[in-house]
Write a protein that holds these residues in place. Structure first.
Motif, mmCIF file in Angstrom:
data_model
loop_
_atom_site.group_PDB
_atom_site.id
_atom_site.type_symbol
_atom_site.label_atom_id
_atom_site.label_comp_id
_atom_site.label_asym_id
_atom_site.label_seq_id
_atom_site.Cartn_x
_atom_site.Cartn_y
_atom_site.Cartn_z
ATOM 1 N N ALA A 54 7.225 -68.586 56.985
ATOM 2 C CA ALA A 54 6.745 -68.067 57.777
ATOM 3 C C ALA A 54 5.249 -67.536 57.944
ATOM 4 N N ASP A 55 4.895 -67.470 57.987
ATOM 5 C CA ASP A 55 3.525 -66.075 58.114
ATOM 6 C C ASP A 55 3.226 -65.471 59.496
ATOM 7 N N ILE A 56 3.804 -64.443 60.131
ATOM 8 C CA ILE A 56 3.771 -63.558 60.927
ATOM 9 C C ILE A 56 2.572 -63.129 61.076
ATOM 10 N N GLY A 57 1.832 -63.070 62.125
ATOM 11 C CA GLY A 57 0.143 -62.636 61.416
ATOM 12 C C GLY A 57 0.271 -60.343 62.160
ATOM 13 N N SER A 58 1.078 -61.030 63.386
ATOM 14 C CA SER A 58 1.212 -59.141 63.981
ATOM 15 C C SER A 58 2.433 -59.533 64.691
ATOM 16 N N HIS A 59 2.469 -58.075 65.131
ATOM 17 C CA HIS A 59 4.432 -57.827 65.861
ATOM 18 C C HIS A 59 4.492 -58.531 66.791
ATOM 19 N N ALA A 60 5.318 -59.551 66.830
ATOM 20 C CA ALA A 60 5.274 -60.674 68.376
ATOM 21 C C ALA A 60 6.695 -60.508 68.744
ATOM 22 N N LYS A 61 7.283 -59.947 69.689
ATOM 23 C CA LYS A 61 8.421 -59.777 70.784
ATOM 24 C C LYS A 61 9.137 -60.957 70.789
ATOM 25 N N LEU A 62 8.577 -61.949 70.113
ATOM 26 C CA LEU A 62 9.549 -63.251 70.284
ATOM 27 C C LEU A 62 10.312 -63.451 69.386
ATOM 28 N N LEU A 63 10.462 -62.102 68.009
ATOM 29 C CA LEU A 63 10.962 -62.530 66.960
ATOM 30 C C LEU A 63 11.952 -61.403 66.755
ATOM 31 N N ASN A 64 12.317 -61.500 67.392
ATOM 32 C CA ASN A 64 13.898 -59.774 68.611
ATOM 33 C C ASN A 64 15.061 -60.472 67.175
ATOM 34 N N PHE A 65 16.144 -59.808 67.260
ATOM 35 C CA PHE A 65 17.282 -59.281 66.452
ATOM 36 C C PHE A 65 18.150 -61.353 66.817
ATOM 37 N N THR A 66 17.914 -61.729 68.396
ATOM 38 C CA THR A 66 18.325 -62.567 68.582
ATOM 39 C C THR A 66 17.532 -63.939 67.215
ATOM 40 N N ALA A 67 16.335 -64.326 67.741
ATOM 41 C CA ALA A 67 15.667 -65.254 67.140
ATOM 42 C C ALA A 67 15.968 -65.632 65.673
ATOM 43 N N SER A 68 16.469 -63.955 64.974
ATOM 44 C CA SER A 68 16.214 -63.767 63.381
ATOM 45 C C SER A 68 17.925 -64.511 62.967
ATOM 46 N N ARG A 69 18.739 -63.949 63.942
ATOM 47 C CA ARG A 69 20.264 -64.139 64.238
ATOM 48 C C ARG A 69 20.260 -66.004 63.767
ATOM 49 N N ALA A 102 23.009 -72.257 56.977
ATOM 50 C CA ALA A 102 24.303 -73.233 57.439
ATOM 51 C C ALA A 102 24.127 -74.746 56.498
ATOM 52 N N THR A 103 22.321 -75.168 56.803
ATOM 53 C CA THR A 103 21.527 -76.048 55.867
ATOM 54 C C THR A 103 21.733 -75.726 54.363
ATOM 55 N N GLY A 104 21.416 -74.422 53.564
ATOM 56 C CA GLY A 104 21.024 -74.117 52.552
ATOM 57 C C GLY A 104 19.949 -74.085 51.808
ATOM 58 N N GLY A 105 19.011 -73.705 52.739
ATOM 59 C CA GLY A 105 17.638 -73.556 52.728
ATOM 60 C C GLY A 105 16.978 -72.101 52.558
ATOM 61 N N SER A 106 15.892 -71.618 52.571
ATOM 62 C CA SER A 106 15.759 -70.656 52.936
ATOM 63 C C SER A 106 14.199 -70.110 53.198
ATOM 64 N N ILE A 107 14.506 -68.716 54.382
ATOM 65 C CA ILE A 107 13.172 -68.482 55.247
ATOM 66 C C ILE A 107 12.489 -67.553 55.099
ATOM 67 N N PHE A 108 11.397 -67.721 54.447
ATOM 68 C CA PHE A 108 11.098 -65.986 54.130
ATOM 69 C C PHE A 108 9.919 -65.982 55.523
ATOM 70 N N LEU A 109 9.569 -64.518 56.083
ATOM 71 C CA LEU A 109 8.915 -64.315 56.657
ATOM 72 C C LEU A 109 8.120 -63.284 56.461
ATOM 73 N N LEU A 110 6.681 -62.789 56.916
ATOM 74 C CA LEU A 110 6.017 -62.319 56.465
ATOM 75 C C LEU A 110 5.507 -61.734 57.370
ATOM 76 N N ARG A 111 4.976 -60.319 57.037
ATOM 77 C CA ARG A 111 5.400 -59.806 58.449
ATOM 78 C C ARG A 111 4.357 -58.403 57.484
ATOM 79 N N TYR A 112 3.826 -57.906 58.567
ATOM 80 C CA TYR A 112 2.762 -56.511 58.366
ATOM 81 C C TYR A 112 2.667 -55.167 59.279
ATOM 82 N N GLY A 113 2.561 -54.246 58.722
ATOM 83 C CA GLY A 113 2.612 -53.587 59.334
ATOM 84 C C GLY A 113 3.580 -52.121 58.693
ATOM 85 N N GLN A 114 3.940 -50.731 59.437
ATOM 86 C CA GLN A 114 5.227 -50.375 58.964
ATOM 87 C C GLN A 114 6.449 -50.299 59.930
#
Length: 268
Positions: free
Chosen positions: A140-155, A163-175
């Motif tokens: 998942a390529d997150i091009g900019s800071h996203a408020k919706l991608l908070n701790f709850t969403a990441s949980r 649960a499914t055995g597949g991996s998720i990679f979140l691509l983020r930018y900035g410091q």
């Protein structure tokens, strides 16, 4: 002082976290890492990983880092990697290029491209895609800071991946960094390139410094200097100019020319 209701919620949250840490995916990941010393570890599926780079111009390396890991998760049962991107980000960050993927041993036919209208749809698509047993990984390529991608969403994403055995990679930018339930958090930055093949003063193959910022799965080593190869990563030690020690992998012997774009589909 926390109220009885708050204490109960905290206890439930601690139990949930402990249950996640006991998941087979994490146990398998730790076991694989312990077997590999020096090289960048081949990580098991079922993980949520965040991958940061300070500047958007490094987006290609960030995507390559994710796809190189995703390639190792493909099996006869898990045939696909889903790449999610916001619809208006393709012009800014680019898209995966089929012939380029082939030159690094990744079959473009295994990559499913999805463009979402907004971050809410992108996160929903990531959660639904990883639930499919035919999907090895979601990038998942997150091009900019996203408020919706908070701790709850990441949980939610972390639980679904475990649960499914597949991996998720979140691509983020900035410091900037936010609280996250990711099992691993990486930071990529450019490293000194290899020597030129015919001129020691000329730049050679690209190298990247990968730093582990968060994650208890990997303990013994938190920095890796990586190069891209036909079969994944080559791991190098950080040396002074004039030395070049490779730990594992076989670097590409030469630049691989891309096919002419004429006649290729736009999404190749």
């Amino acid at each position: 002082m926390p109220s009885p209701d708050q204490r109960q919620r905290l206890a439930a949250l601690r139990e949930t976290i402990a249950d996640i840490e006991r998941k087979p995916a994490l146990a398998e990941a730790r076991a694989l890492v312990e077997q590999q010393q020096g090289e960048f570890p081949r990580l098991a599926g079922g993980l949520l990983q965040e991958m940061f780079t300070d500047e958007r111009r490094n987006a290609g390396a960030l995507l390559g880092f994710a796809l190189a890991q995703a390639k190792g998760l493909l099996t006869a049962q898990r045939l696909a990697v889903v790449y999610l991107q916001l619809g208006d980000e393709a012009q800014k960050l680019g898209m995966p290029y089929g012939p380029g993927l082939l030159s690094f041993g990744f079959d473009p036919d295994a990559l499913v491209l999805v463009r979402a209208a907004n971050v809410a749809e992108l996160l929903w698509a990531a959660e639904e895609a990883i639930a499919c047993r035919a999907v090895a990984a979601v990038v998942a390529d997150i091009g900019s800071h996203a408020k919706l991608l908070n701790f709850t969403a990441s949980r939610r994403l972390s639980l679904r991946a475990a649960a499914t055995g597949g991996s998720i990679f979140l691509l983020r930018y900035g410091q900037g960094r936010e609280a996250s339930a990711a099992h691993l958090r990486w930071r990529l930055s450019p490293a000194r390139s290899a020597h030129g093949r015919y001129d020691a003063k000329a730049p050679g193959a690209l190298r990247w410094l990968v730093q582990l910022e968060k994650g208890a799965i990997i303990k013994n080593q938190t920095e890796f200097v990586l190069g891209w190869t036909e079969n994944g990563f080559a791991t190098f030690t950080a040396q002074r100019r004039g030395t070049d020690r490779r730990i594992g992998g076989t670097t590409l012997p030469r630049a691989v020319p891309a096919q002419l774009a004429d006649g290729l589909p736009q999404t190749a």
